[in-house]
Motif scaffolding. Structure first.
Motif, PDB file in Angstrom:
ATOM      1  N   UNK A 164       0.443   8.835  10.366  1.00  0.00           N
ATOM      2  CA  UNK A 164       1.858   8.517  10.188  1.00  0.00           C
ATOM      3  C   UNK A 164       2.692   9.731   9.810  1.00  0.00           C
ATOM      4  N   UNK A 165       2.082  10.741   9.204  1.00  0.00           N
ATOM      5  CA  UNK A 165       2.839  11.953   8.858  1.00  0.00           C
ATOM      6  C   UNK A 165       3.309  12.641  10.128  1.00  0.00           C
ATOM      7  N   UNK A 166       2.402  12.817  11.089  1.00  0.00           N
ATOM      8  CA  UNK A 166       2.779  13.438  12.374  1.00  0.00           C
ATOM      9  C   UNK A 166       3.775  12.578  13.132  1.00  0.00           C
ATOM     10  N   UNK A 167       3.552  11.274  13.141  1.00  0.00           N
ATOM     11  CA  UNK A 167       4.416  10.379  13.908  1.00  0.00           C
ATOM     12  C   UNK A 167       5.831  10.325  13.349  1.00  0.00           C
ATOM     13  N   UNK A 168       5.977  10.357  12.042  1.00  0.00           N
ATOM     14  CA  UNK A 168       7.306  10.212  11.434  1.00  0.00           C
ATOM     15  C   UNK A 168       8.005  11.542  11.162  1.00  0.00           C
ATOM     16  N   UNK A 169       7.242  12.593  10.869  1.00  0.00           N
ATOM     17  CA  UNK A 169       7.860  13.844  10.430  1.00  0.00           C
ATOM     18  C   UNK A 169       7.524  15.041  11.301  1.00  0.00           C
TER      19      UNK A 169
ATOM     20  N   UNK B   3       8.852  -3.706   7.354  1.00  0.00           N
ATOM     21  CA  UNK B   3       8.529  -2.463   8.045  1.00  0.00           C
ATOM     22  C   UNK B   3       8.210  -1.375   7.026  1.00  0.00           C
ATOM     23  N   UNK B   4       7.285  -0.471   7.339  1.00  0.00           N
ATOM     24  CA  UNK B   4       6.956   0.619   6.418  1.00  0.00           C
ATOM     25  C   UNK B   4       8.181   1.501   6.154  1.00  0.00           C
TER      26      UNK B   4
ATOM     27  N   UNK C  52       0.849  -1.191   0.000  1.00  0.00           N
ATOM     28  CA  UNK C  52       0.000   0.000   0.000  1.00  0.00           C
ATOM     29  C   UNK C  52       0.883   1.240   0.000  1.00  0.00           C
ATOM     30  N   UNK C  53       0.590   2.165  -0.898  1.00  0.00           N
ATOM     31  CA  UNK C  53       1.328   3.430  -0.991  1.00  0.00           C
ATOM     32  C   UNK C  53       0.376   4.559  -0.623  1.00  0.00           C
ATOM     33  N   UNK C  54       0.751   5.332   0.374  1.00  0.00           N
ATOM     34  CA  UNK C  54      -0.077   6.433   0.861  1.00  0.00           C
ATOM     35  C   UNK C  54       0.735   7.722   0.724  1.00  0.00           C
ATOM     36  N   UNK C  55       0.215   8.695  -0.021  1.00  0.00           N
ATOM     37  CA  UNK C  55       0.924   9.956  -0.255  1.00  0.00           C
ATOM     38  C   UNK C  55       0.040  11.112   0.194  1.00  0.00           C
ATOM     39  N   UNK C  56       0.629  12.012   0.941  1.00  0.00           N
ATOM     40  CA  UNK C  56      -0.091  13.186   1.445  1.00  0.00           C
ATOM     41  C   UNK C  56       0.683  14.436   1.048  1.00  0.00           C
ATOM     42  N   UNK C  57      -0.017  15.424   0.510  1.00  0.00           N
ATOM     43  CA  UNK C  57       0.603  16.660   0.026  1.00  0.00           C
ATOM     44  C   UNK C  57      -0.019  17.848   0.753  1.00  0.00           C
TER      45      UNK C  57
END
Length: 263
Positions: A256-261, A118-119, A99-104
């Motif tokens: 995941x955006x908040x958690x990773x970046x 792992x992701x 699964x590929x999830x992209x947020x802009x």
């Protein structure tokens, strides 16, 4: 096996003739429209100018927020949500094993690739405005540990072999009735015959439909091919394009955006 529907509402299917209702077949005269009332790129004979439909659909998506779903190629499923009001976009592509999830947002693109391990995550600063990303035919790209992830926008996907262009090239559709979808008047089409020269009709059952609004925008296009083999039914092709919402679209930042970046 190709379904052929006559103008008199008779269904020819595997050599057996049967009558069927207007909801499933063409009536004796099709939709009650004058020649100049058909959507651009169509007529009483069907789709006459596929490029006109593609151009109208691309233009409509570029001017408003959109929520679009796409099935294909093979067993992949995609969802494209883009909001001009909040300047956010999210693209999710699901394959059987990935699964590929992209947020802009705010000039940056974030990606999560989740497969068997792992992701993996990537981030890229964009050299174009959100409006350009929203309506672009180009790709988003970002680095992943020496590799590069490329993601095409839904507007460029319109011209793919598994999307609208491919569906219109694969089969001929004939207008059946005028209905309403999401508050818009649309012209519905039924699949008349397969026109792809390389397609082997032997042992295959084909179904499909097309919905075009009166500005020439494709709201929905679908074709499904199944075959019978050893007593089992197997889907060998399923392509489905649908504009779920257009205009006011809500897009949310994935956790995941908040958690990773921590943007």
């Amino acid at each position: 096996m190709v379904r052929t529907i006559s103008r008199r509402g008779i269904l020819a299917c595997g050599g057996t003739l049967m009558t069927c209702s207007l909801s499933g077949c063409l009536g004796s005269s099709g939709p009650d429209l004058a020649a100049n009332e058909y959507p651009p790129g169509t007529s009483e004979t069907g789709v006459t100018e596929p490029q006109t439909l593609l151009d109208a659909t691309a233009t409509a998506l570029g001017k408003q927020g959109y929520d679009v779903s796409l099935v294909g190629p093979h067993t992949s499923e995609s969802r494209y949500r883009s909001s001009l009001s909040s300047a956010e976009q999210r693209r999710t592509v699901t394959h059987p094993d990935q699964t590929i999830d992209i947020y802009v947002t705010e000039g940056k693109a974030y990606a999560e690739v989740d497969g068997t391990g792992d992701p993996e995550y990537g981030r890229e600063t964009l050299g174009k405005s959100f409006e350009q990303v929203h309506a672009s035919n180009g790709n988003l790209g970002m680095a992943f540990g020496g590799g590069k992830l490329l993601s095409a926008n839904v507007i460029s996907k319109l011209r793919a072999s598994h999307s609208v262009r491919g569906i219109l090239s694969f089969a001929r559709f004939e207008p059946s009735e005028v209905t309403e979808r999401d508050g818009r008047s649309v012209l519905e089409f039924t699949l008349k015959e397969v026109t792809a020269s390389e397609f082997d009709t032997d042992g295959n059952n084909v179904s499909g439909s097309l919905s075009v609004d009166f500005d020439g925008v494709v709201r929905h296009a679908e074709v499904t091919v199944t075959e019978q083999a050893d007593g089992d039914t197997r889907t060998t092709r399923h392509n489905n394009f649908r504009i779920r919402t257009q205009g006011d679209v809500s897009v949310s930042m994935p956790d995941w955006v908040t958690e990773e970046f921590d943007p």
